[in-house]
Design an enzyme around this catalytic site. Sequence first.
Site, PDB file in Angstrom:
ATOM      1  N   ASP A 155       0.873  -1.160   0.000  1.00 46.94           N
ATOM      2  CA  ASP A 155       0.000   0.000   0.000  1.00 46.94           C
ATOM      3  C   ASP A 155       0.919   1.221   0.000  1.00 46.94           C
ATOM      4  O   ASP A 155       1.995   1.193   0.587  1.00 46.94           O
ATOM      5  CB  ASP A 155      -0.887  -0.001   1.250  1.00 46.94           C
ATOM      6  N   THR A 208       0.631   4.308   1.336  1.00 49.70           N
ATOM      7  CA  THR A 208       0.789   4.991   2.614  1.00 49.70           C
ATOM      8  C   THR A 208       1.353   4.047   3.658  1.00 49.70           C
ATOM      9  O   THR A 208       0.839   2.953   3.867  1.00 49.70           O
ATOM     10  CB  THR A 208      -0.567   5.536   3.097  1.00 49.70           C
ATOM     11  N   ASP A 230      -2.832  -0.906   6.412  1.00 51.37           N
ATOM     12  CA  ASP A 230      -3.052  -0.297   7.726  1.00 51.37           C
ATOM     13  C   ASP A 230      -4.481   0.176   7.921  1.00 51.37           C
ATOM     14  O   ASP A 230      -4.836   0.660   8.983  1.00 51.37           O
ATOM     15  CB  ASP A 230      -2.089   0.873   7.949  1.00 51.37           C
TER      16      ASP A 230
END
Length: 777
Positions: free
Chosen positions: A299, A301, A531
């Site tokens: 991902d 981020t 996350d």
Amino acid sequence: MTPTNLETGLTKTEVQQRIDAGQQNDPAPALTRSVKRIFSDNLLTWFNLINILLAALVFFTGSYKNMLFFGVALFNTAIGIFQEIRSKRQIDKMSLLSEATYQLKRDGALIQVHQDAIVQDDLIFLTRGDQLPVDAHIVSTKGLEVDESQITGESTPIAKQVGDSLTSGSFLVSGQAVAQVTAVGSQSFIRELSSEVKTEHASHSQLLATINRIIKILTIVIVPLEAALFISKLVNGNSLNAAILGTVAGMVGMIPEGLVLLTYMSLAVSAMNLARRHVLVRELPAIEGLARVDVLCLDKTGTITSGKLKLDQVVPLGQTTKGELETVTSGLIHAIGDDNETAMALKTAWPNPNWTATQVMPFSSARKWSGAAFEQGAYVLGAPEFILPQPDPALQKRVHQYAAEGYRVLFVARVSHLSADDLGTVTPMGLVLITDELRPNAANTFAYFANQDVALKVISGDNPTTVANIASRAGIAGCEHHVDMSTLPEPIDYDHLVETYTVFGRVTPTQKRELVKAWQRADHTVAMTGDGVNDILALRQADCGIAMASGSEATKSIADFVLIDSNFDAMLHVLNEGRRVVNNIERVASLYLIKTMYSVALSIIFIFMASSYPFQPIQLTPISMFTVGIPSFFLALEPNHQRLSGQFMKQVMVIAAPAAICIVSYIMFIFLVGGVQLQMPYVQTSTLSVMMTGAVCFMALIMCARPLNRLKVGLVVLMLVCFVMIFVFFGNLFSLSSIFNLQLAMFYLPLLASVYPFFYLVQELLGKRLFSRIRWR
């Protein structure tokens, strides 16, 4: 359910009353086994039972020194228990750091507590990403949507209103809520949810599966084979005691119990090492799993970028002024109440205009926008392609240009009404440009994974051009191959996508999962990082899930690894620890299986021979201790970060099979020539058998220890000296004849000289003519 004062929550007295009444929630399920369970799992095993029975049989013979094998087995088990308890304590300390906290209102103040401090009727404040540890009843909400897939199996978010119930195990995908707790502990709908979720996604260890398969086969073979050997020896005139000792020696030799113990101990030590590097391992086999990963899905981020966002500029559109755009955006962000990094960056940039919202729709990963209605009008903020009913070529061009420069682009628009299905008339107001901060060591980390033949793929909900730009800056190869998943018509050919593209943008949670499935269908082992709640489906599907401690509790609850510092660089240590365990266990497993293989072969052969079994139990102790037990312990813990071969059985058999063949050949020569032709007594033939078995095992040990260094050479030499000392000083204790005998020396010296060429010849023949033709798994 007793109504709770919404202004103050429960008082201290009311909380204590509920604790006294047993209305307190359970703590989070432990990630490690209890000390009691560690003892029972290590002591109450099938092979320990066999060892106890064998020790009892030896005790019956009165030859108590032959019970030494039982003491060694107990000592090995004690070492395993000690190491696992030591690792457990380190992991438990780290798990406390990653344990979620919840916000409650008590005595008029907001407090942070762990889930075991929640009591019946508490007021709990929930935000996007929270996972419910209790059952509750909504008393106020702001655009709440809940994923109840843990319960229903359906991942479609469900909108919740005041008065609706919330079930333990579900998690919030958007919005906020204040809820009153209705059931805790054993009374809640799902008890110990984390354990149940992990049952769905249990990590599989190929290493342990292979070893357990070998042990399963041995379990079927060992009892009838040794029973036949025992009866044979009695029929052929051996005394009862001699038959018992020979049978026990055969069974002791067959049991590779130390191999399972060593594997679990190595994994436990790895988990302890990773805990020191602030990586929480939720399941030991996951360490091996990551070492086998060849596709790593990132991902943007938290992995490529640090997750720290900063407002760069705003771009008004149409008749909108810059001041108006900033005010509207600020009013939206503060009214929606999201606490993600994007929202925090915008809240920091502008003051709160204190607009009063009449309707709020928090951000959803599925629709890619959030919105709110005020007296001043209704506005939305999100991805332009998800907000505009018809594409605007000019606007698309500007957005694409900003995205190519690496900006995260948010679109602000005025709408005629606020609805998840239809926004009515959409009037563009402007663009908000946010920048991501690249992690300092991102390029080095990804370069290392790429050099280890791990393909890097980027899956993000952001604009694919923006993501590709950032991924390119991080040095990820193939970023020019990117796709906007929101533009693809159904049905999507995921198998073609995973072969063609590296960067996937505008990906929905369901699409993330389908991409992972496509790589798995192509026989890849996939790791997924995430996350947020939008990553949960993919994390659960992946072979190895990696979550950041700063992420949502729902994400952490199903991940195999939790990065306590949210530092993705720590995954390098996980990869290396996994490779160390697999490579080293593959290396030393052959040492354990040599004994198993020659014991099985000798048991079968000596069923049809009048001679006693070539070993007594105590004679196997120096062989097991100095050629297997002690050296394997040190070899299993040394650094070894080579790429995995993926052929466990081939690696083992290349050494174990030739060694076993050599040992059986030497022992048959000793008994047929020395015993039958030269009429050597049993004590001499058994001494020669121990000597030649040890010589071959030392040759195998040297091969397993390659590449050699000073420490390994020192280890082998020390073990060899100890082995020789047994013959010189402790011959009587181990039922061995003196080696300072001219007739014996003239027999064993030529045999010792032949060990290397004979071993080499057998290995070459097997390796080139047999093993090379076998398809190993």
